[in-house]
Design a protein around this motif. Structure first.
Motif, PDB file in Angstrom:
ATOM      1  N   ALA A 151       0.832  -1.206   0.000  1.00  0.00           N
ATOM      2  CA  ALA A 151       0.000   0.000   0.000  1.00  0.00           C
ATOM      3  C   ALA A 151       0.862   1.251   0.000  1.00  0.00           C
ATOM      4  CB  ALA A 151      -0.912  -0.014   1.222  1.00  0.00           C
ATOM      5  N   VAL A 152       1.976   1.195   0.748  1.00  0.00           N
ATOM      6  CA  VAL A 152       2.892   2.349   0.771  1.00  0.00           C
ATOM      7  C   VAL A 152       3.476   2.565  -0.619  1.00  0.00           C
ATOM      8  CG1 VAL A 152       5.001   3.287   1.797  1.00  0.00           C
ATOM      9  CG2 VAL A 152       3.449   1.917   3.196  1.00  0.00           C
ATOM     10  N   ARG A 153       3.859   1.466  -1.246  1.00  0.00           N
ATOM     11  CA  ARG A 153       4.443   1.577  -2.596  1.00  0.00           C
ATOM     12  C   ARG A 153       3.411   2.083  -3.597  1.00  0.00           C
ATOM     13  NH1 ARG A 153       6.442  -2.935  -2.626  1.00  0.00           N
ATOM     14  NH2 ARG A 153       8.584  -2.428  -2.055  1.00  0.00           N
ATOM     15  N   THR A 154       2.188   1.580  -3.470  1.00  0.00           N
ATOM     16  CA  THR A 154       1.123   2.017  -4.378  1.00  0.00           C
ATOM     17  C   THR A 154       0.858   3.506  -4.232  1.00  0.00           C
ATOM     18  OG1 THR A 154       0.100  -0.165  -4.264  1.00  0.00           O
ATOM     19  CG2 THR A 154      -1.297   1.651  -5.002  1.00  0.00           C
ATOM     20  N   LEU A 155       0.945   3.969  -2.996  1.00  0.00           N
ATOM     21  CA  LEU A 155       0.763   5.406  -2.772  1.00  0.00           C
ATOM     22  C   LEU A 155       1.864   6.191  -3.492  1.00  0.00           C
ATOM     23  CD1 LEU A 155      -1.030   7.410  -1.292  1.00  0.00           C
ATOM     24  CD2 LEU A 155       0.439   7.171   0.721  1.00  0.00           C
ATOM     25  N   GLY A 156       3.071   5.690  -3.408  1.00  0.00           N
ATOM     26  CA  GLY A 156       4.175   6.337  -4.134  1.00  0.00           C
ATOM     27  C   GLY A 156       3.931   6.320  -5.631  1.00  0.00           C
ATOM     28  N   ASP A 157       3.440   5.179  -6.118  1.00  0.00           N
ATOM     29  CA  ASP A 157       3.128   5.073  -7.555  1.00  0.00           C
ATOM     30  C   ASP A 157       2.070   6.101  -7.946  1.00  0.00           C
ATOM     31  OD1 ASP A 157       4.909   2.990  -7.795  1.00  0.00           O
ATOM     32  OD2 ASP A 157       3.367   1.423  -7.627  1.00  0.00           O
ATOM     33  N   SER A 158       1.088   6.271  -7.063  1.00  0.00           N
ATOM     34  CA  SER A 158       0.003   7.216  -7.359  1.00  0.00           C
ATOM     35  C   SER A 158       0.549   8.632  -7.517  1.00  0.00           C
ATOM     36  CB  SER A 158      -1.047   7.190  -6.239  1.00  0.00           C
ATOM     37  OG  SER A 158      -1.582   5.902  -6.109  1.00  0.00           O
ATOM     38  N   TRP A 159       1.474   8.959  -6.647  1.00  0.00           N
ATOM     39  CA  TRP A 159       2.071  10.296  -6.762  1.00  0.00           C
ATOM     40  C   TRP A 159       2.860  10.430  -8.053  1.00  0.00           C
ATOM     41  CZ3 TRP A 159       1.319  14.779  -4.346  1.00  0.00           C
ATOM     42  CH2 TRP A 159       0.623  14.756  -3.128  1.00  0.00           C
ATOM     43  N   TYR A 181       8.766  18.196  -4.937  1.00  0.00           N
ATOM     44  CA  TYR A 181       7.910  17.731  -3.848  1.00  0.00           C
ATOM     45  C   TYR A 181       7.191  16.430  -4.184  1.00  0.00           C
ATOM     46  CZ  TYR A 181       8.872  22.368  -2.133  1.00  0.00           C
ATOM     47  OH  TYR A 181       9.517  23.479  -1.699  1.00  0.00           O
ATOM     48  N   ALA A 182       6.336  16.505  -5.197  1.00  0.00           N
ATOM     49  CA  ALA A 182       5.492  15.340  -5.474  1.00  0.00           C
ATOM     50  C   ALA A 182       6.320  14.132  -5.874  1.00  0.00           C
ATOM     51  CB  ALA A 182       4.492  15.681  -6.573  1.00  0.00           C
ATOM     52  N   SER A 183       7.363  14.375  -6.686  1.00  0.00           N
ATOM     53  CA  SER A 183       8.141  13.236  -7.169  1.00  0.00           C
ATOM     54  C   SER A 183       9.281  12.884  -6.220  1.00  0.00           C
ATOM     55  CB  SER A 183       8.679  13.557  -8.566  1.00  0.00           C
ATOM     56  OG  SER A 183       9.404  12.462  -9.054  1.00  0.00           O
ATOM     57  N   THR A 184      10.254  13.837  -6.093  1.00  0.00           N
ATOM     58  CA  THR A 184      11.452  13.525  -5.306  1.00  0.00           C
ATOM     59  C   THR A 184      11.121  13.318  -3.827  1.00  0.00           C
ATOM     60  OG1 THR A 184      12.834  14.736  -6.835  1.00  0.00           O
ATOM     61  CG2 THR A 184      13.707  14.380  -4.618  1.00  0.00           C
ATOM     62  N   ARG A 185      10.399  14.283  -3.263  1.00  0.00           N
ATOM     63  CA  ARG A 185      10.148  14.193  -1.818  1.00  0.00           C
ATOM     64  C   ARG A 185       9.141  13.103  -1.464  1.00  0.00           C
ATOM     65  NH1 ARG A 185      13.413  16.842   1.943  1.00  0.00           N
ATOM     66  NH2 ARG A 185      14.052  18.842   1.104  1.00  0.00           N
ATOM     67  N   ILE A 186       7.957  13.182  -2.064  1.00  0.00           N
ATOM     68  CA  ILE A 186       6.879  12.291  -1.590  1.00  0.00           C
ATOM     69  C   ILE A 186       6.987  10.903  -2.215  1.00  0.00           C
ATOM     70  CG2 ILE A 186       4.381  11.986  -1.427  1.00  0.00           C
ATOM     71  CD1 ILE A 186       4.112  15.047  -1.508  1.00  0.00           C
ATOM     72  N   ALA A 187       6.940  10.853  -3.548  1.00  0.00           N
ATOM     73  CA  ALA A 187       6.898   9.526  -4.194  1.00  0.00           C
ATOM     74  C   ALA A 187       8.155   8.722  -3.893  1.00  0.00           C
ATOM     75  CB  ALA A 187       6.712   9.703  -5.692  1.00  0.00           C
ATOM     76  N   THR A 188       9.329   9.338  -4.037  1.00  0.00           N
ATOM     77  CA  THR A 188      10.567   8.594  -3.806  1.00  0.00           C
ATOM     78  C   THR A 188      10.692   8.192  -2.346  1.00  0.00           C
ATOM     79  OG1 THR A 188      11.638   9.761  -5.612  1.00  0.00           O
ATOM     80  CG2 THR A 188      13.080   8.651  -4.043  1.00  0.00           C
ATOM     81  N   THR A 189      10.289   9.083  -1.446  1.00  0.00           N
ATOM     82  CA  THR A 189      10.327   8.726  -0.023  1.00  0.00           C
ATOM     83  C   THR A 189       9.448   7.508   0.247  1.00  0.00           C
ATOM     84  OG1 THR A 189      10.776  10.997   0.677  1.00  0.00           O
ATOM     85  CG2 THR A 189       9.773   9.533   2.304  1.00  0.00           C
ATOM     86  N   LEU A 190       8.261   7.501  -0.325  1.00  0.00           N
ATOM     87  CA  LEU A 190       7.356   6.365  -0.095  1.00  0.00           C
ATOM     88  C   LEU A 190       7.938   5.084  -0.696  1.00  0.00           C
ATOM     89  CD1 LEU A 190       3.957   8.162  -0.779  1.00  0.00           C
ATOM     90  CD2 LEU A 190       4.778   7.317   1.429  1.00  0.00           C
ATOM     91  N   HIS A 191       8.525   5.208  -1.882  1.00  0.00           N
ATOM     92  CA  HIS A 191       9.123   4.018  -2.502  1.00  0.00           C
ATOM     93  C   HIS A 191      10.302   3.500  -1.677  1.00  0.00           C
ATOM     94  CE1 HIS A 191       7.392   5.017  -6.725  1.00  0.00           C
ATOM     95  NE2 HIS A 191       6.624   4.186  -6.077  1.00  0.00           N
TER      96      HIS A 191
END
Lengths: 613, 214
Positions: free
Chosen positions: A16-24, A78-88
């Motif tokens: 679910a965490v990874r999917t959230l990153g994918d969504s971002w 933010y959306a890519s580097t900070r949020i999505a990559t952090t979640l991944h």
């Protein structure tokens, strides 16, 4: 600090965490389509020069373009580097530790151990049932098997009872196994907490205020647009500074994404004008770091020359009887030592004309990834470019490692490792890195303290992550080779922070901070250790179970004891000398190269484990 | 934990028995006197290489020659007054793949060095999935060692043991053997001669550079 429990980690839905990153990521791609439409349909379409030609139209096109730029920058930052990559990254890290738990917890339960204590430092203890079973001489079958005894048939089986009392230590064996599981569990949770904290820091450091937008069109536009452009440039500088100072919360992978998102002009400007924000930063490509660090090295040497000249002028004005005189002399001596050591380092990696030097035997260029004169001094020097190499071997020296060694004996060992690796795998590029990136203990007494390894662990973790982030093409086969206390450094970093390495190699280890290979976070099949039969270190496992021991659970390889005692009464000479014999080209007492140690290491580093003996 | 108690006790024993006090007090001598200084060692080492090559029939020639150094340690600490030299000769990758170089030369050198009265210190073979590697190490009476190493590359490495460090200016150029052209692209000793490799020297016998390599 993360307060995650082992049960929470076990039950976490990493998918679910990874999917959230994918969504971002999907969101970013969709939003980038919008800005692309803005550019193609509006700026180059309806509002193009063909249709509207005036100063106002030019301003409108410029403002829309800058707004699109700002939008894209924010999406990227933010959306890519900070949020999505952090979640991944968090999902990957949690999942790796979750896999370890799935292996470990059933083992703990099967052996009737209990997990107790706070999540910051779990204990694995014998359960009440296991205590009772041992006390009533009814030990479980697995414990009898470990101790090599037959499970007693009953209380009156006196022969077996005698064996149990006299021949084996059931409690000791059970406690020893529980201790190994405890090391493993603590290491898993330490790395999970580290990943949790890293993710939290990355998200926390997102700017609270939205980025400034271009000025509104109107009478003041011309007055404000210059300031806006300056502010945009300043944002890059501020971010670079925060990254270099370690306050950005970004991982090396995120730093790499940020760096790749800069324009060529921005990158060039940072290297030229602020090398201090580029040279030491894991995640920035090696070529840029090398250029920046060479500039820093030049500047540092020049700065030391200036300081020495000033101190010498002050000394000349100070009477020798003045107490300040000896203080100044000592200060000049220290400055001169730093200057000489940095100059020696510069000489090793730089040609006469100032261009980067190559190691002639392998034809590989030297890259400077960092240096410092604090403490005993530090230096990270690579023979070959780790970004493009098939294999990377990072050599972590032990007690006595310092800046002077980085241009002397430690670098000589590094070069020999590079030569040996090329001999072992001629068709592959192997970059060999001297990672003298921690303040190593100065002597054997200091080496009994684990603090040096603990203090260096985050930096070694970051280094390995940086190697991964800047790799061009397929990831390299990355080996961390520790020698002596350097093995403690590698093991401690692996167990507490996690290192992104394929192989861990422990040469002449006094212990690696944990008692089992399972706690190191890499496949046990890729953990290697060697201590020659004469090395004194085998009598001093002060940092835990020696990794060459069978119950440690890793692999071992052979190293020769190439040195002998000078005379029979100096029986300790050989054991002391053999602690440093693993890269021998031969020595006076027994002038034979350590062929087994050197070739075995080169096989492991180049992924030819089938040749290891 | 029991393991910790055991290791702590062992550590205490080590520090008491061999830690700084005893070892430093009793074994603080200089390393044993070597037969050569660094500057003196290169000539006999190069002669040892030339002697080894002389016995190898149909010799294809080495691709490169280099001089390397490794730290010498005393009481476990690197001693910058001593160095261990390794003179390294290496075949090209193509020549390193031939049976003659990988197999036949090992047998020839084993016989040659044994006949010369050298101690054969290492003679091993390791079989991998794609190739068989070999190590043959002989030690001369003067302490110079010879390592014929068969790996991905094949090389002949001559070791000096620990010798007292010489000033850079004291080290004389010794021309290479085995077909490496003095001062040519395969003569990788420029570190020791920053003003340029003296190219007036002839290559050491027995071989001149093989055709097409000079």
């Amino acid at each position: 600090m993360s307060e995650m429990t082992w049960q929470q980690l076990r039950d976490l839905d990493c998918g679910a965490v990874r999917t959230l990153g994918d969504s971002w990521k999907t969101h970013v791609d969709a939003m980038l389509d919008q800005t692309e439409r803005l550019r193609s349909d509006v700026i180059d379409g309806h509002l193009s020069v063909e249709h509207y030609e005036s100063n106002t139209a030019t301003q409108v096109r410029e403002q829309i373009a800058m707004t699109a730029d700002r939008f894209e920058d924010d999406l990227s930052d933010y959306a890519s580097t900070r949020i999505a990559t952090t979640l991944h990254e968090a999902a990957d890290a949690f999942e790796a530790e979750q896999d370890e738990l799935k292996e470990l917890v059933p083992l703990i339960e099967q052996h009737d151990f209990d997990i107790e204590g706070p999540q910051s430092e779990y204990d694995v203890n014998l359960s009440g049932g296991l205590h009772q079973a041992i006390l009533t001489l009814d030990p479980p079958q697995w414990l009898c098997d470990m101790c090599g005894v037959k499970k007693p048939d009953g209380f009156w089986d006196w022969d077996t009872v005698k064996v149990l009392f006299n021949g084996v230590d059931l409690y000791g064996t059970a406690i020893g196994l529980a201790g190994q599981y405890q090391d493993w569990l603590r290491a898993v949770m330490s790395r999970a907490h580290d990943a949790d904290d890293d993710a939290a820091a990355a998200l926390k450091e997102m700017r609270e205020n939205p980025s400034e937008l271009p000025p509104q069109l109107g009478a003041t536009y011309d007055d404000l647009i210059g300031d806006y452009k300056d502010a945009v440039s300043q944002e890059v500088a501020d971010e670079a500074r925060a990254i270099a100072e370690g306050t950005s919360g970004m991982s090396p992978e995120q730093v790499n994404q940020w760096w790749e998102g800069l324009s060529d002009a921005e990158r060039d400007a940072l290297v030229a004008e602020h090398p201090e924000w580029v040279g030491p930063v894991d995640g920035i490509p090696t070529e840029s770091r090398d250029t920046a660090n060479r500039t820093l090295l030049d500047d540092r040497i020049d700065g030391l020359d200036t300081q020495i000249a000033a101190k010498e002028a002050e000394l000349a004005q100070t009477p020798p009887t003045d107490p300040q005189y000896s203080i100044l002399e000592a200060e000049i001596h220290d400055l001169q030592t730093d200057r000489d050591e940095l100059s020696d380092l510069q000489g090793e990696i730089t040609n006469e004309d100032g261009s980067p030097k190559s190691y002639s035997e392998t034809g590989q260029q030297y890259y400077l990834l960092g240096f410092d004169t604090e403490g005993s001094g530090q230096a990270i020097v690579s023979v070959g470019n780790p970004d493009t190499a098939d294999n990377v071997n990072a050599y972590v020296p032990g007690t006595g490692g310092d800046l002077a060694g980085a241009s002397g004996g430690l670098l000589d060992r590094t070069r020999t490792m590079a030569f040996d690796a090329q001999n072992a795998a001629p068709g592959e590029e192997t970059a060999t890195v001297l990672w003298m990136g921690y303040d190593a203990p100065d002597d054997l007494i200091e080496a009994t303290d684990s603090k040096w390894a603990e203090e260096g662990s985050a930096d070694l973790e970051s280094f390995t992550q940086g190697i991964r982030a800047t790799a061009e093409g397929d990831p390299s086969n990355l080996t961390l080779t520790g020698h002596s206390y350097g093995t403690t450094m590698v093991g401690t970093a692996a167990a507490t922070e996690g290192v992104d390495a394929d192989n861990l190699m422990f040469v002449a280890s006094p212990g690696v901070g944990v008692d089992t290979a399972s706690a190191l976070g890499v496949n046990e099949d890729n953990v290697w250790a060697s201590t020659n039969e004469s090395d004194m270190i085998q009598y001093a496992p002060v940092h835990g179970n020696a990794p060459v021991n069978e119950d440690f659970g890793g692999n071992t390889f052979t190293s020769d004891a190439t040195r002998e005692s000078g005379s029979w009464w100096q029986f300790w000479d050989g054991p002391v000398e053999n602690h440093s014999s693993y890269w021998d080209t031969g020595n006076e007492e027994h002038p034979v190269a350590n062929t087994t140690s050197r070739t075995n290491q080169s096989y492991i580093v180049t992924g030819q484990e089938d040749l290891v003996r | 934990m029991k393991a910790r108690l055991r290791t702590a006790a062992a550590a205490a024993a080590l520090l008491a028995a061999s830690g700084c006090s005893v070892v430093d007090d009793l074994s603080g001598d200089e390393p044993p006197e070597s037969e050569y200084t660094q500057a003196e060692a290169y000539a006999p080492m190069e002669e040892a290489a030339a002697d080894a090559v002389a016995g190898l029939g149909d010799f294809p020639g080495f691709e490169q020659r280099s001089w390397a150094e490794m730290p010498c340690s005393h009481d476990g600490v690197d001693d910058d007054e001593y160095t261990a030299i390794e003179v390294r000769y290496r075949f090209s990758i193509a020549d390193s793949a031939t049976e003659q170089v990988r197999d036949q030369y090992v047998a020839t050198l084993r016989e040659h060095w044994t006949d010369a009265g050298y101690e054969i210190a290492t003679d091993d073979e390791v079989e991998g999935a794609e190739r068989t590697d070999r190590n043959l190490v002989a030690v001369r009476h003067d302490g110079i060692s010879l390592w014929y190493a068969v790996g991905g590359y094949v090389g002949l490495y001559i070791g000096s043991g620990c010798v007292p460090v010489s000033e850079a200016g004291e080290i004389e150029y010794i021309p290479p053997t085995g077909g490496v052209e003095p001062g040519g692209p395969g003569d990788l000793v420029e570190e020791y001669f920053p003003d340029g490799i003296p190219t007036t020297h002839e290559a050491l016998a027995p071989l001149n550079p093989p055709e097409g390599r000079a």
